[in-house]
Design a protein around this motif. Sequence first.
Motif, PDB file in Angstrom:
ATOM      1  N   GLY A 146       0.710  -1.028   0.534  1.00  0.00           N
ATOM      2  CA  GLY A 146       0.125   0.210  -0.364  1.00  0.00           C
ATOM      3  C   GLY A 146       1.005   1.436  -0.041  1.00  0.00           C
ATOM      4  O   GLY A 146       0.774   2.356   0.283  1.00  0.00           O
ATOM      5  N   GLN A 186      -5.249  -3.167  -6.485  1.00  0.00           N
ATOM      6  CA  GLN A 186      -5.413  -1.631  -6.376  1.00  0.00           C
ATOM      7  C   GLN A 186      -5.426  -0.779  -7.694  1.00  0.00           C
ATOM      8  O   GLN A 186      -6.246   0.103  -8.084  1.00  0.00           O
ATOM      9  N   TYR A 196      -8.744   1.576  -8.672  1.00  0.00           N
ATOM     10  CA  TYR A 196      -8.757   3.314  -8.991  1.00  0.00           C
ATOM     11  C   TYR A 196      -8.115   3.507  -9.803  1.00  0.00           C
ATOM     12  O   TYR A 196      -8.007   4.337 -10.618  1.00  0.00           O
ATOM     13  N   ARG A 246      -2.799   3.400  -5.659  1.00  0.00           N
ATOM     14  CA  ARG A 246      -2.620   3.194  -4.041  1.00  0.00           C
ATOM     15  C   ARG A 246      -3.020   3.092  -3.045  1.00  0.00           C
ATOM     16  O   ARG A 246      -3.375   4.026  -2.714  1.00  0.00           O
ATOM     17  N   ASN A 247      -2.699   2.876  -2.108  1.00  0.00           N
ATOM     18  CA  ASN A 247      -3.851   2.510  -0.844  1.00  0.00           C
ATOM     19  C   ASN A 247      -3.828   3.874  -0.349  1.00  0.00           C
ATOM     20  O   ASN A 247      -4.003   4.463   0.390  1.00  0.00           O
ATOM     21  N   SER A 292      -4.722  -2.162   2.589  1.00  0.00           N
ATOM     22  CA  SER A 292      -3.637  -2.535   1.898  1.00  0.00           C
ATOM     23  C   SER A 292      -3.679  -4.664   2.856  1.00  0.00           C
ATOM     24  O   SER A 292      -3.316  -5.709   1.838  1.00  0.00           O
ATOM     25  N   ASP A 330      -6.259  -6.300   1.144  1.00  0.00           N
ATOM     26  CA  ASP A 330      -5.964  -6.369  -0.713  1.00  0.00           C
ATOM     27  C   ASP A 330      -3.982  -7.338  -0.524  1.00  0.00           C
ATOM     28  O   ASP A 330      -4.338  -8.362  -1.566  1.00  0.00           O
ATOM     29  N   ASP A 378     -10.523  -8.082  -2.127  1.00  0.00           N
ATOM     30  CA  ASP A 378     -11.440  -7.338  -2.823  1.00  0.00           C
ATOM     31  C   ASP A 378     -12.548  -6.769  -2.491  1.00  0.00           C
ATOM     32  O   ASP A 378     -12.776  -5.582  -2.951  1.00  0.00           O
TER      33      ASP A 378
END
Length: 517
Positions: A212, A426, A430, A437-438, A483, A486, A491
């Motif tokens: 993350g 991720q 996104y 990224r987280n 994170s 993930d 998810d």
Amino acid sequence: MFVLNYCHGGYDGDLVFVEADLRTGIPGIDIVGMPDVAVRESAERVRIAVKNSGLEFPHNRVAVNLAPAGVKKEGAYFDLSIAVAILAQQEVIKKNNFKFMVLGELDLSGTIRAVKGTLSAVIAGRNAGVDYFIVPNDNFLEAASAQSDNIYPCRTLLEAVNTINALAGRYKVHVARPMLVSHDYDSDFWGDLSDIKGHSFLKHCMLVAAAGLHNIMFFGPPGSGKTMAASRLVTIMPDLEPMQSVETTRIHSIAGILQPGTGLVSRPPLRMPHHTSSMEGIIGGGRLLRPGEISLAHNGILFLDEAPEFHKNVLQSLREPVERHRVDLARAGKNYWYPANFQLVLTANPCPCGNRGKEDSVCVCSNAEISSYWKKLGGALMDRIDIRIPVLPLSAEELVRSENDSQAAVTSHDYREMVQKAVDIQRSRYKNEDYKRNSNIPAGKIRQYIELDDESQLLFSKAIKSLSLSTRACHSVLKVARSAADVAGHDDRIVSKEYLLEAIQMRRYGDNDFFWN
């Protein structure tokens, strides 16, 4: 013919038009346009290089203008462009209406030396509609990273003149386009994650942090393995994306640390400055406005070993770049900027003497000394550290047991694959956002991607009260939980209690208490 060069100033820099004029008078060269000493000295280098290349230097008075005149020109990389502009005025170079960006330093024999910032210059020229680029042969791979087909490497001034004449006459100039050679900064240098014996929770925290891009801190007695763990974090990070590679290579080229004959930087950089580094060295700036360590760590890791030993002003100046992912520099009425999207990694001893929490050792530090030691980090910077890991030395029994542990055989490559899978999740999540990224989720969109069930929400509320978490810390816990999920391949929008507890455990140390109290 339009001859252009490039003046370094921040990440963007300025294009410079190089003009020459011949007039009657005592032979010599006058250079105007705010040149520094190195640029003014190029007059003699250019004159001798032209003669030693078998070309005739004009017997007139030569005036060279570097426009815009309000930008200071520094360095020796204007040599070749000044020589080309003079030869074009002499009609040694054919008349044409093309824009040529000409980069290179000349030695007295007419050989072209490599210069820094070539990639940045080519990108700026490409955006400005430059037709052709003449670059030093040693900078060709770097310039070719800009993915442009109109770049021509030259070894000597005479070769550059012949190439420009051929292009001006619309003749095809054949250039072998080699495959780009990536420059890996961590190739077998930082070791392997399998070097760390035991510490399974520590390795898991490193996995979550790498997935993350969370800021992380390791603290513990000397010899517990903090520096080893921090330096190996970069080995489990995935390769840079194409755009990230160009950005990172561009910054390293501007700083002059890119090795000659190499192309794109393909691996995340790890910058490890000494604790005596100055503010300009870490943040950037100074007389030459060079990028600092935070920019050289762009798309990689900034590792501050023994962080409380750094100057307090340096540590506190990291707060804005950590949040904004860029640094703005104001010097002499001008504003410049550099990218600074880095992952901050800190290590620290539990106290100034380092013996606190160490078996068979006595800590001689008073509570006031310990408080002063940690106060250098400051609450604002610590609040931006998402993961805080206490690291204890392994006992003899644990060392023996770790040799037979199956986790001991897991390498950095294995962990990198796990991180890559989490990163892919991720990127898919996104795909319509500016961030990937987280750790970069804005506060206003956290609930869009992270949701807690009733039980987890109640648990989170208790953690907020017991740990006195700030609003930023609450967001940080949720991002780390995301994170952790993930990494496990989950998810779902709803983050289960398991991953929330992990995130709280990773966050709990470093604010109101110490692990060894």
